[in-house]
Design a protein around this motif. Structure first.
Motif, short mmCIF file in Angstrom:
data_model
loop_
_atom_site.label_atom_id
_atom_site.label_comp_id
_atom_site.label_asym_id
_atom_site.label_seq_id
_atom_site.Cartn_x
_atom_site.Cartn_y
_atom_site.Cartn_z
N THR A 168 63.46 93.54 49.84
CA THR A 168 62.95 94.46 49.08
C THR A 168 64.04 95.23 47.97
O THR A 168 64.93 95.40 48.80
CB THR A 168 62.64 95.87 49.79
N ASP A 169 63.97 94.90 46.93
CA ASP A 169 65.21 94.66 45.97
C ASP A 169 64.87 95.88 45.00
O ASP A 169 63.82 96.54 44.76
CB ASP A 169 65.42 93.74 45.32
N TYR A 170 66.23 96.30 44.21
CA TYR A 170 65.96 97.19 42.99
C TYR A 170 65.58 96.54 41.77
O TYR A 170 65.45 97.26 40.76
CB TYR A 170 67.34 97.80 42.85
N CYS A 171 65.25 95.50 41.71
CA CYS A 171 65.04 94.62 40.48
C CYS A 171 64.27 93.20 40.87
O CYS A 171 64.22 93.01 41.87
CB CYS A 171 66.16 94.06 39.71
N PRO A 172 63.44 92.66 39.99
CA PRO A 172 62.68 91.47 40.34
C PRO A 172 63.57 90.45 40.17
O PRO A 172 64.70 90.23 39.37
CB PRO A 172 61.84 91.33 39.04
N ASN A 173 63.79 89.68 41.31
CA ASN A 173 64.27 88.48 41.51
C ASN A 173 63.84 87.08 40.87
O ASN A 173 62.58 87.15 41.29
CB ASN A 173 65.03 88.30 43.02
N GLY A 174 64.33 86.27 40.43
CA GLY A 174 63.59 85.04 39.58
C GLY A 174 63.79 85.01 38.34
O GLY A 174 64.75 85.44 37.68
N PHE A 176 65.62 94.93 34.23
CA PHE A 176 64.43 95.73 34.98
C PHE A 176 64.81 96.37 36.20
O PHE A 176 63.91 96.18 37.10
CB PHE A 176 63.29 94.70 35.00
N TRP A 177 65.80 96.79 36.19
CA TRP A 177 66.30 97.64 37.34
C TRP A 177 65.27 98.90 37.47
O TRP A 177 64.70 99.57 36.64
CB TRP A 177 67.59 98.22 37.44
N LYS A 178 65.05 99.69 38.93
CA LYS A 178 63.99 100.75 39.07
C LYS A 178 64.32 101.62 38.29
O LYS A 178 63.49 102.56 37.97
CB LYS A 178 63.90 100.73 40.69
N SER A 179 65.66 101.97 38.31
CA SER A 179 66.06 103.33 37.47
C SER A 179 66.10 103.23 35.89
O SER A 179 66.34 104.10 35.21
CB SER A 179 67.41 103.46 37.75
N GLU A 180 65.89 101.90 35.27
CA GLU A 180 65.76 101.85 34.03
C GLU A 180 64.48 102.23 33.18
O GLU A 180 63.36 102.12 33.92
CB GLU A 180 65.94 100.14 33.50
N ALA A 181 64.59 102.63 32.10
CA ALA A 181 63.44 102.90 31.07
C ALA A 181 62.64 101.36 30.78
O ALA A 181 63.56 100.43 30.71
CB ALA A 181 63.76 103.54 29.91
N ALA A 182 61.36 101.53 30.73
CA ALA A 182 60.86 100.37 30.49
C ALA A 182 60.70 99.60 29.27
O ALA A 182 60.76 98.59 29.17
CB ALA A 182 59.28 100.49 30.99
N PRO A 183 60.55 100.45 28.25
CA PRO A 183 60.40 100.10 26.72
C PRO A 183 61.64 98.93 26.40
O PRO A 183 62.93 99.38 26.96
CB PRO A 183 60.66 101.05 25.88
N LEU A 184 61.20 97.76 25.78
CA LEU A 184 62.51 97.08 25.07
C LEU A 184 63.11 97.61 23.88
O LEU A 184 62.76 96.84 23.10
CB LEU A 184 61.90 95.65 25.33
N THR A 185 63.75 98.70 23.98
CA THR A 185 64.13 99.02 22.85
C THR A 185 65.82 99.13 23.09
O THR A 185 66.33 99.26 24.24
CB THR A 185 63.62 100.57 22.59
N GLY A 186 66.40 99.59 21.91
CA GLY A 186 67.96 99.92 22.11
C GLY A 186 68.64 98.69 22.56
O GLY A 186 68.35 97.60 22.32
N LEU A 187 69.71 99.02 23.54
CA LEU A 187 70.53 97.82 24.09
C LEU A 187 69.78 96.73 24.89
O LEU A 187 69.99 95.69 24.39
CB LEU A 187 71.55 98.56 24.91
N LYS A 188 68.86 97.34 25.66
CA LYS A 188 68.11 96.35 26.25
C LYS A 188 67.22 95.45 25.39
O LYS A 188 67.04 94.07 25.63
CB LYS A 188 67.42 96.78 27.68
N GLY A 189 66.91 96.14 24.47
CA GLY A 189 65.79 95.14 23.60
C GLY A 189 66.66 94.23 22.99
O GLY A 189 66.24 93.15 22.65
#
Length: 250
Positions: A21-27, A68-81
């Motif tokens: 059970t992780d904080y992010c998707p593995n794979g 895609f960490w659990k604490s991250e905002a979901a939208p693919l904007t800004g730096l992650k985008g």
């Protein structure tokens, strides 16, 4: 030619992803559009690492810290985008393995750190998937000597909270942000505990528990699992493999 999906399926089985059970998707986190010939590994999927992997003409990038960490905002904007857009424009696949790569008995960060430091009888504290490991030094060392030994091998000076006056022999460790496991480490009867990060309470806990504590650096303690996994995949699938170091003092 191997596809990113095939590589991820193999890694998922090899690392036992379903057990965690992780904080992010593995794979496979980002699927590229070409077969794999060149694999780049690195610790964290920063823009610098992504750019370096593209410059190295990689087809896939494998990291310990992805997206895609659990604490991250979901939208693919800004730096992650921007990071993900860079991957997709280049057709570069991204694979990430977090806790399963910490725990693997041969390729994992804890095992690889033990091998690097020469710790004997290295094993999980309790249960096969325990992230807290313990073992012994080849010969007892004063705390300052252990800190120097670690600094030489990791090329980074650890933060050493010196408590014990006698030489250290039994060691517990957990790579990354694992300072919170210090009480459980002390319960194993060790002389010292090693992890990647330190918090303000860790100093007081080490003193009151009567064990030395060494913070190795989150990045420095977790450089070796991805390299071992990358080398294994290169041998298994006939890939070119290169590890790229992006310096991080934390």
């Amino acid at each position: 030619m191997t596809s990113a999906v095939e590589l991820a399926d193999y890694c998922n089985l090899l690392l036992g992803v379903e057990r965690f059970t992780d904080y992010c998707p593995n794979g496979l986190q980002v699927e590229g559009d070409r077969p794999l010939r060149r694999l780049v590994t690195g610790v964290s999927a920063s823009q610098r690492l992504i750019d370096a992997a593209i410059e190295a003409e990689a087809d896939a990038l494998l990291v310990h810290h992805g997206f895609f960490w659990k604490s991250e905002a979901a939208p693919l904007t800004g730096l992650k985008g921007r990071r993900i857009a860079t991957l997709m424009r280049a057709g570069l696949s991204l694979l990430a393995y977090h806790l399963p790569l910490d725990a693997h008995p041969e390729l994992g960060n804890n095992r690889q750190l033990a091998d690097l430091l020469g710790l004997r009888q290295a094993r999980p504290g309790s249960g096969a998937d325990d992230l807290l490991w313990c073992g012994e030094l080849v010969e007892p060392l004063p705390g300052a000597a252990l800190a120097s030994h670690i600094a030489r091998l990791l090329e980074r000076e650890p933060l050493h909270i010196a408590v014990r006056t006698r030489p250290l022999s039994r060691i517990a460790w957990c790579t990354g942000a694992a300072q919170g496991a210090i009480e459980r480490a002390a319960a194993l009867g060790v002389d010292a505990y090693l992890s990647g990060e330190i918090s303000e309470p860790t100093v007081h806990l080490a003193r009151e528990l009567g064990i030395d504590y060494l913070a190795l650096g989150h990045h420095a303690s977790e450089r070796y699992g991805v390299q071992a996994l990358g080398a294994h995949l290169a041998a298994s699938f006939g890939l070119e493999h290169r590890y790229i170091e992006i310096d991080n003092p934390v």
